[in-house]
Motif scaffolding. Structure first.
Motif, PDB file in Angstrom:
ATOM      1  N   GLU B  84      18.283   4.761  -7.275  1.00 42.33           N
ATOM      2  CA  GLU B  84      17.827   4.126  -6.031  1.00 42.33           C
ATOM      3  C   GLU B  84      16.328   4.342  -5.860  1.00 42.33           C
ATOM      4  O   GLU B  84      15.650   3.548  -5.212  1.00 42.33           O
ATOM      5  CB  GLU B  84      18.554   4.712  -4.817  1.00 42.33           C
ATOM      6  N   ARG B  88      13.626   1.488  -7.001  1.00 41.69           N
ATOM      7  CA  ARG B  88      13.048   1.229  -5.679  1.00 41.69           C
ATOM      8  C   ARG B  88      13.985   0.412  -4.798  1.00 41.69           C
ATOM      9  O   ARG B  88      13.560  -0.305  -3.895  1.00 41.69           O
ATOM     10  CB  ARG B  88      11.719   0.495  -5.807  1.00 41.69           C
ATOM     11  N   THR B  89      15.276   0.500  -5.082  1.00 42.74           N
ATOM     12  CA  THR B  89      16.231  -0.233  -4.254  1.00 42.74           C
ATOM     13  C   THR B  89      16.465   0.503  -2.949  1.00 42.74           C
ATOM     14  O   THR B  89      16.759  -0.119  -1.927  1.00 42.74           O
ATOM     15  CB  THR B  89      17.544  -0.423  -5.003  1.00 42.74           C
ATOM     16  N   GLY B  90      16.308   1.831  -2.979  1.00 38.18           N
ATOM     17  CA  GLY B  90      16.421   2.593  -1.739  1.00 38.18           C
ATOM     18  C   GLY B  90      15.332   2.146  -0.774  1.00 38.18           C
ATOM     19  O   GLY B  90      15.553   1.964   0.422  1.00 38.18           O
ATOM     20  N   ARG B  91      14.147   1.931  -1.345  1.00 42.11           N
ATOM     21  CA  ARG B  91      13.021   1.421  -0.566  1.00 42.11           C
ATOM     22  C   ARG B  91      13.390   0.070   0.050  1.00 42.11           C
ATOM     23  O   ARG B  91      13.174  -0.164   1.235  1.00 42.11           O
ATOM     24  CB  ARG B  91      11.847   1.269  -1.530  1.00 42.11           C
ATOM     25  N   GLN B  92      13.982  -0.810  -0.759  1.00 44.49           N
ATOM     26  CA  GLN B  92      14.341  -2.131  -0.241  1.00 44.49           C
ATOM     27  C   GLN B  92      15.418  -2.016   0.849  1.00 44.49           C
ATOM     28  O   GLN B  92      15.367  -2.718   1.848  1.00 44.49           O
ATOM     29  CB  GLN B  92      14.822  -3.052  -1.367  1.00 44.49           C
ATOM     30  N   VAL B  94      15.729   0.334   2.927  1.00 42.89           N
ATOM     31  CA  VAL B  94      15.054   0.744   4.167  1.00 42.89           C
ATOM     32  C   VAL B  94      14.279  -0.441   4.754  1.00 42.89           C
ATOM     33  O   VAL B  94      14.308  -0.684   5.959  1.00 42.89           O
ATOM     34  CB  VAL B  94      14.134   1.956   3.921  1.00 42.89           C
ATOM     35  N   LYS B 100      15.710   5.941   6.710  1.00 43.13           N
ATOM     36  CA  LYS B 100      15.848   6.880   5.593  1.00 43.13           C
ATOM     37  C   LYS B 100      17.053   7.790   5.822  1.00 43.13           C
ATOM     38  O   LYS B 100      17.761   8.143   4.884  1.00 43.13           O
ATOM     39  CB  LYS B 100      14.583   7.725   5.475  1.00 43.13           C
ATOM     40  N   ARG B 271      13.780  12.558   3.806  1.00 38.10           N
ATOM     41  CA  ARG B 271      13.177  12.085   5.047  1.00 38.10           C
ATOM     42  C   ARG B 271      11.656  12.193   4.998  1.00 38.10           C
ATOM     43  O   ARG B 271      10.945  11.350   5.509  1.00 38.10           O
ATOM     44  CB  ARG B 271      13.710  12.889   6.224  1.00 38.10           C
ATOM     45  N   LYS B 272      11.181  13.252   4.347  1.00 42.12           N
ATOM     46  CA  LYS B 272       9.747  13.538   4.403  1.00 42.12           C
ATOM     47  C   LYS B 272       8.952  12.705   3.406  1.00 42.12           C
ATOM     48  O   LYS B 272       7.844  12.255   3.708  1.00 42.12           O
ATOM     49  CB  LYS B 272       9.528  15.030   4.124  1.00 42.12           C
ATOM     50  N   ARG B 273       9.527  12.469   2.219  1.00 40.56           N
ATOM     51  CA  ARG B 273       8.723  11.821   1.183  1.00 40.56           C
ATOM     52  C   ARG B 273       8.672  10.309   1.358  1.00 40.56           C
ATOM     53  O   ARG B 273       9.584   9.695   1.893  1.00 40.56           O
ATOM     54  CB  ARG B 273       9.267  12.186  -0.192  1.00 40.56           C
ATOM     55  N   ASP B 274       7.582   9.718   0.838  1.00 38.84           N
ATOM     56  CA  ASP B 274       7.467   8.263   0.840  1.00 38.84           C
ATOM     57  C   ASP B 274       8.456   7.695  -0.164  1.00 38.84           C
ATOM     58  O   ASP B 274       8.724   8.312  -1.183  1.00 38.84           O
ATOM     59  CB  ASP B 274       6.047   7.841   0.442  1.00 38.84           C
ATOM     60  N   LEU B 275       8.972   6.517   0.144  1.00 33.66           N
ATOM     61  CA  LEU B 275       9.925   5.917  -0.798  1.00 33.66           C
ATOM     62  C   LEU B 275       9.199   5.036  -1.813  1.00 33.66           C
ATOM     63  O   LEU B 275       8.256   4.361  -1.469  1.00 33.66           O
ATOM     64  CB  LEU B 275      10.930   5.068  -0.026  1.00 33.66           C
TER      65      LEU B 275
END
Ligand SMILES: Nc1ncnc2c1ncn2[C@@H]1O[C@H](COP(=O)(O)OP(=O)(O)OP(=O)(O)O)[C@@H](O)[C@H]1O
Ligand SMILES: [Mg+2]
Lengths: 312, 275
Positions: B84, B88-92, B94, B100, B271-275
């Protein structure tokens, strides 16, 4: 209503003092309902980072922003259901077909199956929807991403380099889709470095450079800031050299047509008087309408190119 | 409530379209079926070797706990979570409207689903086997000791799953996550060996190391005190010292603590890191 508003939005990647990158530096802008807002800047100027912060995937390190007037986490989550967006490359599950990929987006957005088919039709992918995403060409991936953004019929559409990888036909289709969406009253925010694309499609523009906004406003106003004239004379090099020394000049650029000069005042008579005084007689003088590209190059170049460099 | 059903739906869709998911599930079902078929065949040949409930629960659950189940949970968890980030599908997800936190909740649902599946499959296959077996079992179908063993199995799977979620969230790519996972398995052995040789006090501490806690939780003797008593009597007759385990409660709390720490760190990182 302000659809997007940012104030001093800042992002610094990394915490090491020496190694950190200030990608976005106190950016403030406002996008109003119904605008087609172009976000222009050279590579690495912070466009993707800014959009990422608006979309909640990149945490800002400073400043604030609101979407549809909401700035608290809960309000932003609700506001994002009114947004359709793509960021950088199209991100989909490579092992799934186009339709199944849209099913995931549709489930998250809470829209039904028939909307998936409509959107596939709209971007011209209905015939290939059964094929695996990883077999798509870049243009098809972009189209699928566009279909995904439109699933929930969003009020605000955010597109990061939407024309990237599209053929001229595809670019025109994107422009048409954007036109249709804008005519339906949707607000559109798009980043690009294709200037003529922005000039044709956008009503407003902000130009960013190294994470800062250098100019912003209606496309027409940005393009016609100051006066610009096209000059020709027998000896181009001496003409250019003389204009470089002219007190009211803001830029001098050599083109195939002649020398394009930016002036801070509209007094053309004193230009001819000045040049005649230098022994240079103009064969041609006409007002010149700068393209957005010229504004962009002027504003985003590190040092305005010196005449000698252009002439050599 | 609605969001839970959405998360369940998208995570199921992501999993069932994945070939490697079905390969893993198929392989595990085969693994789980073999001992049952074996057990039923043995009891047909030799009626003294009963294959019936509740007597066969320790065998059924033992296969699930000490067999390849935990590894399958770990590997599947990594394969369903880490990409994910790399795709970068987790990014998508979101961008499409999940927060997140909800993306994380989706992965917690995957973890719960895998744990349930990897308990239910061996149990159903085992229970199915007893239907084909001629032997008669005791009065109760399931005893409290069997439930305790099942709980132990759940804790083992939870540990492996949450460790994999942590590796996925930190490393964000399935290759490195799998690599580090297997390195940890090896490192654990080495550390235990080292502590064991160093001295009495450290030797006692090794019992609390993750994999020793899990090994104990997967051991039927911990859950069936009568069996342990029998074994220890035999050992005493032969003049050896008895088997000893930490208390079941202590083992359970230790395993839960480890898993909670893994889950908490992966949540905070996500939660803290950028996706
Ligand atoms: N994850 C990251 N870690 C560190 N630096 C980053 C990261 N992402 C971007 N940057 C840096 O931030 C700056 C802005 O990058 P960004 O991707 O926002 O630019 P952009 O305007 O979208 O460029 P392009 O037109 O090439 O897409 C660049 O200097 C880039 O190197
Ligand atoms: Mg970019």
């Amino acid at each position: 209503m302000h659809i997007i508003q940012t104030s001093d939005l800042t992002k610094r990647y990394g915490t090491h003092v020496g190694k950190s990158v200030l990608a976005v530096d106190r950016i403030s802008f406002t996008v109003e309902e119904g605008q087609v807002f172009g976000f222009l800047g050279p590579n690495g100027s912070g466009k993707t980072t800014t959009i990422g912060m608006l979309l909640g995937i990149i945490n800002p390190t400073g400043g604030a922003f609101s979407l549809f007037g909401a700035s608290d986490p809960k309000g932003l989550l609700a506001a994002r259901s009114r947004v359709g967006a793509t960021l950088e490359t199209p991100n989909f599950y490579p092992y799934m077909n186009g339709r199944d990929n849209l099913r995931i987006a549709a489930a998250i957005k809470g829209v039904g199956r028939c909307r998936i088919e409509e959107c596939l039709e709209l971007v011209g992918l209905a015939g290939r929807a059964k094929d695996c995403f990883k077999t798509y060409s870049l243009g098809m991936k972009q189209r699928l991403a566009l279909a995904a953004t439109m699933l929930n019929d969003p009020e605000l559409i955010i597109l990061d380099e939407p024309a990237n990888g599209l053929d001229p036909q595809g670019m025109r289709e994107i422009r048409e889709i954007i036109g249709i969406l804008a005519s339906r009253g949707k607000t559109i925010f798009l980043s690009s470095h294709l200037l003529w694309e922005v000039e044709r499609t956008c009503s407003h523009v902000a130009i960013v450079r190294k994470g800062r906004i250098v100019t912003m406003g209606k496309v027409k106003e940005v393009v016609s800031e100051g006066t610009s004239v096209l000059l020709r004379a027998a000896d181009r090099t001496t003409l250019a050299g003389a204009m470089e020394r002219y007190p009211e000049v803001t830029s001098v650029r050599c083109t195939d047509d002649g020398i394009v000069v930016g002036l801070s005042s509209g007094d053309l008579a004193s230009v001819t008087r000045y040049l005649a005084g230098q022994g240079i007689y103009l064969s041609y003088l006409a007002p010149h309408r700068q393209s957005l590209e010229e504004v962009f190059i002027d504003l985003t170049q590190d040092n305005a190119d010196s005449m000698t460099k252009i002439a050599s | 409530m609605k969001i839970l059903s959405v998360l369940l739906r998208i995570e199921v869709l992501k999993a069932v379209k994945r070939k490697v998911f079905w390969v893993a599930v198929g392989a595990f079902v085969v693994f789980a079926t073999i001992p049952t078929v074996e057990g039923v065949r043995n009891t047909r040949r030799n009626p003294n070797l009963a294959y019936a409930l509740p007597e066969s629960w320790p065998d059924i659950l033992g296969t699930a706990a000490m067999g390849p189940g935990p590894f399958f949970v770990a590997v599947l968890m990594i394969l369903l979570c880490a990409p994910e980030f790399s795709w970068r599908t987790g990014r998508q997800n979101v961008i499409d409207g999940l927060s997140k936190e909800r993306l994380y909740a989706g992965k917690a649902i995957v973890l719960a689903g895998l744990i349930l599946f990897f308990i239910a499959t061996p149990v159903l296959i085992g229970v199915g086997g007893t239907l084909f077996s001629p032997s008669e079992g005791g009065p109760a179908v399931i005893r409290s000791t069997d439930l305790s063993y099942m709980g132990g199995l759940a804790l083992i799977l939870l540990f492996f799953g949450s460790a994999s979620l942590l590796l996925s969230a930190l490393l964000r790519s399935s290759g490195p996550a799998l690599g580090v996972f297997f390195l940890c398995l090896i490192a654990e052995e080495a550390v235990t060996g080292l502590m064991w040789r160093t001295g009495e006090r450290l030797r006692a501490a090794t019992q609390y190391l993750p994999f020793n806690v899990l090994e104990a939780l997967g051991d039927d003797l911990v859950h069936y005190p009568e069996e342990l008593a029998k074994v220890n009597t035999e050992l005493a007759e032969r003049g050896s010292g008895p088997w000893e385990f930490l208390d079941l409660e202590v083992l359970a709390i230790a395993a839960l603590t480890y898993s909670s720490i893994f889950l908490a760190i992966s949540f905070l990182s996500m939660r803290k890191r950028d996706l």
